[in-house]
Design a protein around this motif. Structure first.
Motif, PDB file in Angstrom:
ATOM      1  N   SER A 188     -16.032  -2.419  -7.700  1.00  0.00           N
ATOM      2  CA  SER A 188     -15.139  -1.671  -8.582  1.00  0.00           C
ATOM      3  C   SER A 188     -14.584  -0.467  -7.844  1.00  0.00           C
ATOM      4  O   SER A 188     -15.221   0.083  -6.950  1.00  0.00           O
ATOM      5  CB  SER A 188     -15.879  -1.212  -9.839  1.00  0.00           C
ATOM      6  N   GLY A 189     -13.393  -0.044  -8.249  1.00  0.00           N
ATOM      7  CA  GLY A 189     -12.781   1.146  -7.682  1.00  0.00           C
ATOM      8  C   GLY A 189     -11.973   0.890  -6.431  1.00  0.00           C
ATOM      9  O   GLY A 189     -11.851   1.774  -5.576  1.00  0.00           O
ATOM     10  N   LEU A 190     -11.381  -0.306  -6.325  1.00  0.00           N
ATOM     11  CA  LEU A 190     -10.620  -0.666  -5.125  1.00  0.00           C
ATOM     12  C   LEU A 190      -9.121  -0.714  -5.417  1.00  0.00           C
ATOM     13  O   LEU A 190      -8.701  -1.025  -6.535  1.00  0.00           O
ATOM     14  CB  LEU A 190     -11.078  -2.029  -4.606  1.00  0.00           C
ATOM     15  N   ASP A 191      -8.328  -0.436  -4.377  1.00  0.00           N
ATOM     16  CA  ASP A 191      -6.879  -0.531  -4.543  1.00  0.00           C
ATOM     17  C   ASP A 191      -6.437  -1.978  -4.382  1.00  0.00           C
ATOM     18  O   ASP A 191      -7.243  -2.875  -4.082  1.00  0.00           O
ATOM     19  CB  ASP A 191      -6.153   0.395  -3.572  1.00  0.00           C
ATOM     20  N   ALA A 192      -5.143  -2.209  -4.576  1.00  0.00           N
ATOM     21  CA  ALA A 192      -4.633  -3.578  -4.572  1.00  0.00           C
ATOM     22  C   ALA A 192      -4.857  -4.303  -3.241  1.00  0.00           C
ATOM     23  O   ALA A 192      -5.312  -5.457  -3.239  1.00  0.00           O
ATOM     24  CB  ALA A 192      -3.148  -3.586  -4.952  1.00  0.00           C
ATOM     25  N   PRO A 193      -4.567  -3.693  -2.083  1.00  0.00           N
ATOM     26  CA  PRO A 193      -4.815  -4.409  -0.827  1.00  0.00           C
ATOM     27  C   PRO A 193      -6.272  -4.807  -0.640  1.00  0.00           C
ATOM     28  O   PRO A 193      -6.573  -5.914  -0.175  1.00  0.00           O
ATOM     29  CB  PRO A 193      -4.353  -3.412   0.239  1.00  0.00           C
ATOM     30  N   ALA A 194      -7.210  -3.911  -1.003  1.00  0.00           N
ATOM     31  CA  ALA A 194      -8.630  -4.224  -0.841  1.00  0.00           C
ATOM     32  C   ALA A 194      -9.056  -5.351  -1.779  1.00  0.00           C
ATOM     33  O   ALA A 194      -9.812  -6.251  -1.386  1.00  0.00           O
ATOM     34  CB  ALA A 194      -9.476  -2.980  -1.097  1.00  0.00           C
ATOM     35  N   LEU A 195      -8.569  -5.334  -3.008  1.00  0.00           N
ATOM     36  CA  LEU A 195      -8.912  -6.407  -3.949  1.00  0.00           C
ATOM     37  C   LEU A 195      -8.311  -7.735  -3.511  1.00  0.00           C
ATOM     38  O   LEU A 195      -8.920  -8.798  -3.684  1.00  0.00           O
ATOM     39  CB  LEU A 195      -8.447  -6.051  -5.354  1.00  0.00           C
ATOM     40  N   LEU A 196      -7.130  -7.694  -2.934  1.00  0.00           N
ATOM     41  CA  LEU A 196      -6.509  -8.936  -2.461  1.00  0.00           C
ATOM     42  C   LEU A 196      -7.277  -9.504  -1.270  1.00  0.00           C
ATOM     43  O   LEU A 196      -7.409 -10.729  -1.140  1.00  0.00           O
ATOM     44  CB  LEU A 196      -5.048  -8.680  -2.091  1.00  0.00           C
ATOM     45  N   ALA A 197      -7.790  -8.630  -0.416  1.00  0.00           N
ATOM     46  CA  ALA A 197      -8.589  -9.114   0.714  1.00  0.00           C
ATOM     47  C   ALA A 197      -9.852  -9.809   0.219  1.00  0.00           C
ATOM     48  O   ALA A 197     -10.245 -10.863   0.733  1.00  0.00           O
ATOM     49  CB  ALA A 197      -8.942  -7.944   1.638  1.00  0.00           C
ATOM     50  N   LEU A 198     -10.506  -9.217  -0.789  1.00  0.00           N
ATOM     51  CA  LEU A 198     -11.674  -9.866  -1.373  1.00  0.00           C
ATOM     52  C   LEU A 198     -11.290 -11.180  -2.048  1.00  0.00           C
ATOM     53  O   LEU A 198     -12.015 -12.182  -1.958  1.00  0.00           O
ATOM     54  CB  LEU A 198     -12.339  -8.940  -2.387  1.00  0.00           C
ATOM     55  N   ALA A 199     -10.153 -11.181  -2.728  1.00  0.00           N
ATOM     56  CA  ALA A 199      -9.706 -12.401  -3.408  1.00  0.00           C
ATOM     57  C   ALA A 199      -9.525 -13.547  -2.417  1.00  0.00           C
ATOM     58  O   ALA A 199      -9.876 -14.700  -2.713  1.00  0.00           O
ATOM     59  CB  ALA A 199      -8.401 -12.134  -4.153  1.00  0.00           C
ATOM     60  N   ALA A 200      -9.005 -13.243  -1.239  1.00  0.00           N
ATOM     61  CA  ALA A 200      -8.815 -14.289  -0.240  1.00  0.00           C
ATOM     62  C   ALA A 200     -10.154 -14.895   0.176  1.00  0.00           C
ATOM     63  O   ALA A 200     -10.273 -16.117   0.347  1.00  0.00           O
ATOM     64  CB  ALA A 200      -8.081 -13.715   0.973  1.00  0.00           C
ATOM     65  N   GLU A 201     -11.196 -14.062   0.313  1.00  0.00           N
ATOM     66  CA  GLU A 201     -12.523 -14.582   0.667  1.00  0.00           C
ATOM     67  C   GLU A 201     -13.106 -15.435  -0.450  1.00  0.00           C
ATOM     68  O   GLU A 201     -13.695 -16.498  -0.205  1.00  0.00           O
ATOM     69  CB  GLU A 201     -13.467 -13.416   0.990  1.00  0.00           C
ATOM     70  N   VAL A 202     -12.948 -14.976  -1.684  1.00  0.00           N
ATOM     71  CA  VAL A 202     -13.479 -15.725  -2.827  1.00  0.00           C
ATOM     72  C   VAL A 202     -12.765 -17.067  -2.958  1.00  0.00           C
ATOM     73  O   VAL A 202     -13.402 -18.104  -3.191  1.00  0.00           O
ATOM     74  CB  VAL A 202     -13.346 -14.898  -4.117  1.00  0.00           C
TER      75      VAL A 202
END
Length: 378
Positions: A188-202
Motif C-alpha cells: 500500500s502507498g505506491l504511485d502508479a508506476p510502482a503499482l504497474l511494475a508490481l502488476a506486471a510481475e503478478v
C-alpha cells in the motif's frame, strides 16, 4: 454555495448546538471522484474495499461506479448486503472462521489464504453450485517506497509458491471448488508506476499458471502532506490496458484512495495554552475518533473556521501550534508545530482527508468520551 461555504455553515450550526465533534462526508465530491476513477479504468473491474469506510451513504454513492465490493469479515458481508442486496462481493482476509467460510455461496469470489483454509472450505460444502475462488499469492517481489507491505516476503498474508502448488493439487480432486484466478495485494502507498511494475510481475505469475482472472488489490498512494498530490488514475488505467492480454480479467480494489478526500472531522477549540515554549490548541474529540495521524505519524491537514469568540477567549496570531485532543496520553496529537495566522477558543478546526481509515479504525471507547455526530453534504 461552494463546498467550503456549506462546510462552514454546517460547522457554525453544529458548534452553536453543542454538536461537535462531528464527521461530515461530502457525497457530491465523492460522486465526482468516483466517476473520474471509473472513467480512467476502461476495461478494468473496480471493487471498493469496504474496510476503508463502510458508511452506508458512501456505499450507495459508490455503487453505480463499482463492479463490486471487497469485504474482509462476515460482519462486512452482512453490512453491505443489508444496504445493497444485489452487490457482488469479493471476500478476502486471513483468519476466516468456519462461519465466514460458510458464506462462500453468497459472494462472487472467495480469496483463499492457505491450503488449510481451502480444505476447511471444502469440508463445509454440501452440494449446490460450485464456489468460485481466487488463490491469494505472496510473490517474492522487490517492493520499495510502500507505506505497508503485505507481500514480497514472509508475512501472514497469502501463500508462497509451495502453498499455491498444494492448493492446485487439492483443487484437481474437488469439482465443488472452481479456481478462477489469483489475488495479490502486495503493498500500500505506491504511485502508479510502482503499482504497474508490481502488476506486471503478478500477471506473469498468473500466466505461468494458465489463469486469466487477476485481482491486483489496492494500495494507491495518498499524500496527507500534500493532498493535491493525488494518485494518477489516468496513467494507471493506461498502463493496465497495455499490460492486459485478450481474455484476461483484471480487477483492482482500492479503498482509501476512493473515499479519503470526501471526509472531514470537525472539532471545537476549547483551550489554547503555552507550555515550555510550545503552543497547544486542545480540541473536542481526539485520536479516539480519528486515529490516522498518530498511527501513520503525519500531521492531519486542517483549516480553521472562525467561530463565536469573546475578548476573554485565549487566541494566537502568526504562531505555530500543536493541535491535540482530550485524551490523557501524549500520543493524542493531530498535527504538530503548524504555522497558523490566527486561532481562538470557540473556533472550529476542520480536519480534511478523514473519509477513510478514520472513525471505523479508531479506539472509540477509550476514556468514554461521547461519540461524534455524522452528517452528509450533497
Amino acid at each position: 454555495m461552494t463546498t467550503d461555504d456549506a462546510l462552514a455553515a454546517l460547522a457554525g450550526r453544529l458548534a452553536a448546538a453543542d454538536g461537535l465533534p462531528a464527521y461530515v462526508y461530502d457525497l457530491a465530491a465523492l460522486d465526482r471522484h468516483a466517476a473520474a476513477v471509473r472513467a480512467a479504468l476502461d476495461g478494468v473491474e473496480l471493487y471498493y474495499a469496504v474496510k476503508a469506510n463502510p458508511d452506508p451513504a458512501l456505499l450507495r454513492v459508490l455503487a453505480p461506479y463499482v463492479d463490486g465490493f471487497e469485504v474482509s469479515s462476515g460482519g462486512e458481508v452482512a453490512h453491505v448486503l443489508s444496504i445493497l442486496p444485489d452487490a457482488r462481493l469479493a471476500f478476502g482476509g486471513p483468519g476466516k472462521t468456519d462461519a465466514e467460510l460458510a458464506l462462500a455461496p453468497k459472494v462472487s469470489r472467495l480469496h483463499v489464504e492457505s491450503p488449510y483454509e481451502l480444505r476447511r472450505l471444502a469440508g463445509l460444502l454440501d452440494g449446490g453450485d460450485p464456489v468460485d475462488i481466487l488463490l491469494r499469492v505472496n510473490l517474492e517481489a522487490a517492493i520499495e517506497g510502500a507505506a505497508l507491505t503485505m507481500g514480497g516476503g514472509a508475512t501472514p498474508f497469502g501463500m508462497d509458491h509451495a502453498g499455491v502448488e498444494e492448493c492446485l493439487k487439492l483443487l484437481d480432486r474437488d469439482d465443488r471448488l472452481r479456481l478462477r484466478g489469483i489475488h495479490a495485494h502486495l503493498a500500500s502507498g505506491l504511485d502508479a508506476p510502482a503499482l504497474l511494475a508490481l502488476a506486471a510481475e503478478v500477471l506473469g505469475y498468473a500466466r505461468d499458471l494458465g489463469l486469466t482472472e487477476i485481482n491486483l488489490g489496492g494500495g494507491m498512494a495518498v499524500s496527507y502532506r500534500n493532498p493535491a498530490q493525488m494518485f494518477d488514475w489516468a496513467a494507471y488505467g493506461r498502463g493496465l490496458a497495455a499490460l492486459r492480454r485478450p481474455g484476461e480479467v483484471l480487477r483492482i480494489e482500492p479503498g482509501r484512495a476512493l473515499t479519503v478526500y470526501c471526509g472531514h472531522y470537525l472539532t471545537g477549540v476549547i483551550d489554547i495554552k503555552r507550555v515550555h515554549g510550545e503552543t497547544f490548541a486542545i480540541v473536542t474529540g481526539g485520536t479516539h475518533h480519528l486515529r490516522t495521524p498518530v498511527t501513520k505519524g503525519h500531521d492531519q491537514p486542517f483549516t480553521v473556521i472562525p467561530g463565536r469568540t469573546t475578548d476573554d477567549h485565549p487566541r494566537i496570531h502568526d504562531q505555530t501550534v500543536t493541535v491535540v485532543g482530550q485524551l490523557c496520553t501524549p500520543k493524542d496529537v493531530f498535527a504538530r508545530n503548524i504555522p497558523i495566522a490566527r486561532l481562538a477558543v470557540g473556533d472550529v478546526i476542520a480536519f480534511s482527508m478523514a473519509g477513510a481509515y478514520a472513525w471505523n479504525i479508531s479506539h472509540h471507547d477509550f476514556l468514554m468520551h461521547p461519540k461524534p455526530g455524522f452528517h452528509h453534504l450533497g
